[in-house]
Design a protein around this motif. Structure first.
Motif, short mmCIF file in Angstrom:
data_model
loop_
_atom_site.label_atom_id
_atom_site.label_comp_id
_atom_site.label_asym_id
_atom_site.label_seq_id
_atom_site.Cartn_x
_atom_site.Cartn_y
_atom_site.Cartn_z
N ARG A 57 -32.65 93.96 -80.67
CA ARG A 57 -31.35 93.62 -80.07
C ARG A 57 -30.95 92.19 -80.45
N MET A 58 -29.74 92.05 -80.97
CA MET A 58 -29.25 90.75 -81.37
C MET A 58 -27.73 90.72 -81.21
N ILE A 59 -27.18 89.59 -80.82
CA ILE A 59 -25.74 89.44 -80.65
C ILE A 59 -25.28 88.22 -81.44
N ILE A 60 -24.14 88.37 -82.15
CA ILE A 60 -23.50 87.26 -82.84
C ILE A 60 -22.22 86.93 -82.10
N GLY A 61 -22.04 85.67 -81.69
CA GLY A 61 -20.86 85.28 -80.93
C GLY A 61 -20.17 84.09 -81.56
N GLY A 62 -18.84 84.05 -81.45
CA GLY A 62 -18.05 82.92 -81.94
C GLY A 62 -17.68 82.00 -80.80
N ALA A 63 -18.06 80.72 -80.91
CA ALA A 63 -17.81 79.78 -79.82
C ALA A 63 -16.32 79.57 -79.59
N GLY A 64 -15.50 79.71 -80.64
CA GLY A 64 -14.06 79.55 -80.49
C GLY A 64 -13.30 80.85 -80.41
N ASP A 65 -14.01 81.94 -80.16
CA ASP A 65 -13.38 83.27 -80.14
C ASP A 65 -12.49 83.41 -78.91
N ARG A 66 -11.22 83.74 -79.13
CA ARG A 66 -10.31 84.01 -78.02
C ARG A 66 -9.76 85.43 -78.07
N PHE A 67 -10.19 86.24 -79.03
CA PHE A 67 -9.93 87.68 -79.00
C PHE A 67 -10.93 88.34 -78.05
N ALA A 68 -12.22 88.15 -78.32
CA ALA A 68 -13.30 88.61 -77.43
C ALA A 68 -14.07 87.37 -77.02
N PRO A 69 -13.64 86.70 -75.96
CA PRO A 69 -14.22 85.39 -75.60
C PRO A 69 -15.72 85.43 -75.41
N PRO A 70 -16.38 84.27 -75.59
CA PRO A 70 -17.84 84.20 -75.50
C PRO A 70 -18.42 84.78 -74.21
N LYS A 71 -17.66 84.74 -73.11
CA LYS A 71 -18.19 85.27 -71.85
C LYS A 71 -18.55 86.75 -71.97
N HIS A 72 -17.89 87.49 -72.87
CA HIS A 72 -18.23 88.89 -73.08
C HIS A 72 -19.60 89.02 -73.75
N SER A 73 -19.83 88.20 -74.77
CA SER A 73 -21.15 88.19 -75.41
C SER A 73 -22.24 87.78 -74.41
N HIS A 74 -21.88 86.83 -73.54
CA HIS A 74 -22.85 86.36 -72.56
C HIS A 74 -23.25 87.48 -71.59
N LEU A 75 -22.29 88.28 -71.14
CA LEU A 75 -22.62 89.39 -70.24
C LEU A 75 -23.51 90.41 -70.94
N LEU A 76 -23.20 90.73 -72.19
CA LEU A 76 -24.03 91.69 -72.91
C LEU A 76 -25.43 91.11 -73.14
N HIS A 77 -25.50 89.81 -73.37
CA HIS A 77 -26.79 89.14 -73.53
C HIS A 77 -27.64 89.30 -72.28
N GLN A 78 -27.03 89.13 -71.10
CA GLN A 78 -27.74 89.36 -69.84
C GLN A 78 -28.21 90.81 -69.74
N HIS A 79 -27.28 91.72 -70.00
CA HIS A 79 -27.56 93.15 -69.84
C HIS A 79 -28.67 93.60 -70.78
N TRP A 80 -28.76 92.98 -71.93
CA TRP A 80 -29.77 93.35 -72.92
C TRP A 80 -31.04 92.52 -72.78
N GLY A 81 -31.30 92.00 -71.60
CA GLY A 81 -32.57 91.35 -71.32
C GLY A 81 -32.73 90.02 -72.02
N ASN A 82 -31.63 89.25 -72.10
CA ASN A 82 -31.66 87.94 -72.77
C ASN A 82 -32.22 88.06 -74.19
N CYS A 83 -31.61 88.96 -74.94
CA CYS A 83 -32.03 89.22 -76.31
C CYS A 83 -31.62 88.06 -77.23
N ASP A 84 -31.94 88.19 -78.51
CA ASP A 84 -31.53 87.17 -79.48
C ASP A 84 -30.01 87.01 -79.45
N LEU A 85 -29.55 85.77 -79.40
CA LEU A 85 -28.11 85.48 -79.36
C LEU A 85 -27.85 84.29 -80.26
#
Length: 409
Positions: free
Chosen positions: A344-372
């Motif tokens: 499990r790994m997530i790639i997030g854009g710090a300046g993303d305003r289409f899918a803001p970083p908070k969405h990646s952060h929630l998935l990161h939590q849900h996936w057991g604090n996986c690689d981000l």
């Protein structure tokens, strides 16, 4: 594993963000869409983040206007509104099931897949071949009341993908799922540097989502317009269709002898990758790239489509929590991830305003604090992309080795 400079997972300041609790559609704060996204960064990186975020906001407004205009006629149709309330009730019991495959059923029929050489302007591997794959999809909606309406989209009933395959023994396959309106193969080939992944030893499958590309209706105003514009009930079936046809392509890859496969996707493709990871335990890795996790909360942050959220509440006779519940069936947050933690790994854009970083952060939590891994860019402009691509490559190879070791016992 390759380290990413400038921004690290610990640089994301999440003091204001909630701890994910189930059912998430009831426990997520009502102002989630407005919560800030803070990063610890040096001045140069901070400038990159803020600059790319402002570009994203402008581009997002244009896309939101297009999507909102496409959805408005159906939303304002009074007879359709009454029908929609009854249709969405059909899906509520599936949220109570432990296994999401109760709704996202595996295909019961095989597909006769046709292989066509790609056009000359597409990627042409020197040590392999590239084909366009297509088949007539046997998918039928779960809700019988929607069968005729959904299957009336005849062009959408043909599934499409592009497949790059090395000569010789089959290789592990990277499945790529594109974003909303961003379906062209040439665009995704360059956007995610897919020829580079091919040269690293991976076969590649580029999958076309329903209502996109050649699956778009003849009179749809743009590719993907019908994906979200036909009501929440039909949206559930659209995601079921996306998973159904993708699974048939995965069956084809297995028949071709691929030793393993994993998935990545951009934006809506990242959302679909997260859903696939909750359904398929055969994936060696799942890597959503700038994903969203809650469609309704994303709508609330997009002007001018956020103005339609109040109208949707009236259409469905519910509040924000109720709208989230209506769309929860296909959210990656709803179901446990079946991909091993090492995949499990997530790639997030710090300046993303289409899918803001908070969405990646929630998935990161849900996936057991996986690689981000964060990059200092936005949804469209992936600054320092070469760094995260190398991190992805290393991660994918490690996940494949982990899976092979587990298979050997």
């Amino acid at each position: 594993m390759t380290e990413l400079p400038r921004i690290h997972p610990d640089d994301y300041c999440d003091e204001d963000l909630p701890r994910l609790a189930q059912p998430w559609w009831q426990t997520l704060p009502g102002n989630f869409h407005a919560l800030p996204d803070h990063f610890l960064a040096d001045n140069d990186t901070r400038w990159r983040i803020d600059y790319t975020a402002s570009i994203d906001t402008l581009a997002r407004t244009g896309l939101a206007s297009m999507a909102g205009a496409a959805a408005l006629p159906a939303t304002l149709n009074i007879s359709r509104q009454r029908e929609e309330r009854a249709l969405v009730d059909f899906y509520r019991p599936f949220l109570q099931e432990e296994d999401p495959n109760t709704f996202f059923s595996r295909p019961t029929q095989t597909a006769n897949i046709e292989r066509i050489p790609v056009a000359p302007y597409h990627f042409q591997p020197e040590d392999g071949d590239a084909h366009t794959l297509r088949f007539r999809s046997p998918f039928e909606p779960k809700n019988p009341a929607l069968r005729d309406r959904y299957l009336g989209h005849r062009r959408n009933r043909t599934a499409w993908a592009q497949h790059w395959r090395h000569h010789g023994e089959p290789r592990p396959t990277l499945i790529m799922i594109h974003g909303f309106v961003a379906d062209p193969y040439w665009l995704n080939t360059r956007w995610l540097a897919l020829p580079w992944f091919y040269k690293q030893g991976f076969d590649v499958l580029l999958y076309t989502l329903p209502f996109h590309g050649r699956r778009k209706g003849r009179f749809a105003p743009f590719s993907g317009a019908e994906f979200f514009s036909q009501g929440m009930a039909l949206l559930n079936e659209t995601f079921a269709h996306a998973i159904h046809d993708l699974r048939l392509f995965m069956d084809y890859l297995r028949e071709q002898g691929t030793p393993a496969m994993g998935a990545t996707g951009i934006s809506l493709g990242g959302y679909t990758t997260g859903l696939l990871a909750a359904l398929e335990d055969d994936l060696a890795f799942a890597i959503p790239n700038v994903p969203l996790v809650s469609i309704i909360d994303l709508m609330q942050s997009w002007f001018p489509i956020n103005l339609q959220v109040g109208l949707l509440k009236k259409v469905y006779g519910t509040d924000l929590q109720g709208l989230r519940e209506v769309t929860a069936l296909h959210s990656p947050l709803t179901w446990p991830c079946k991909v091993p933690q090492a995949g499990r790994m997530i790639i997030g854009g710090a300046g993303d305003r289409f899918a803001p970083p908070k969405h990646s952060h929630l998935l990161h939590q849900h996936w057991g604090n996986c690689d981000l891994h964060w990059f200092p860019g936005n949804h469209l402009l992936h600054l320092d992309q070469g760094l995260y691509l190398k991190a992805m490559r290393d991660f994918m190879k490690a996940a494949l080795e982990e899976k092979a070791t587990a298979a050997r016992g």
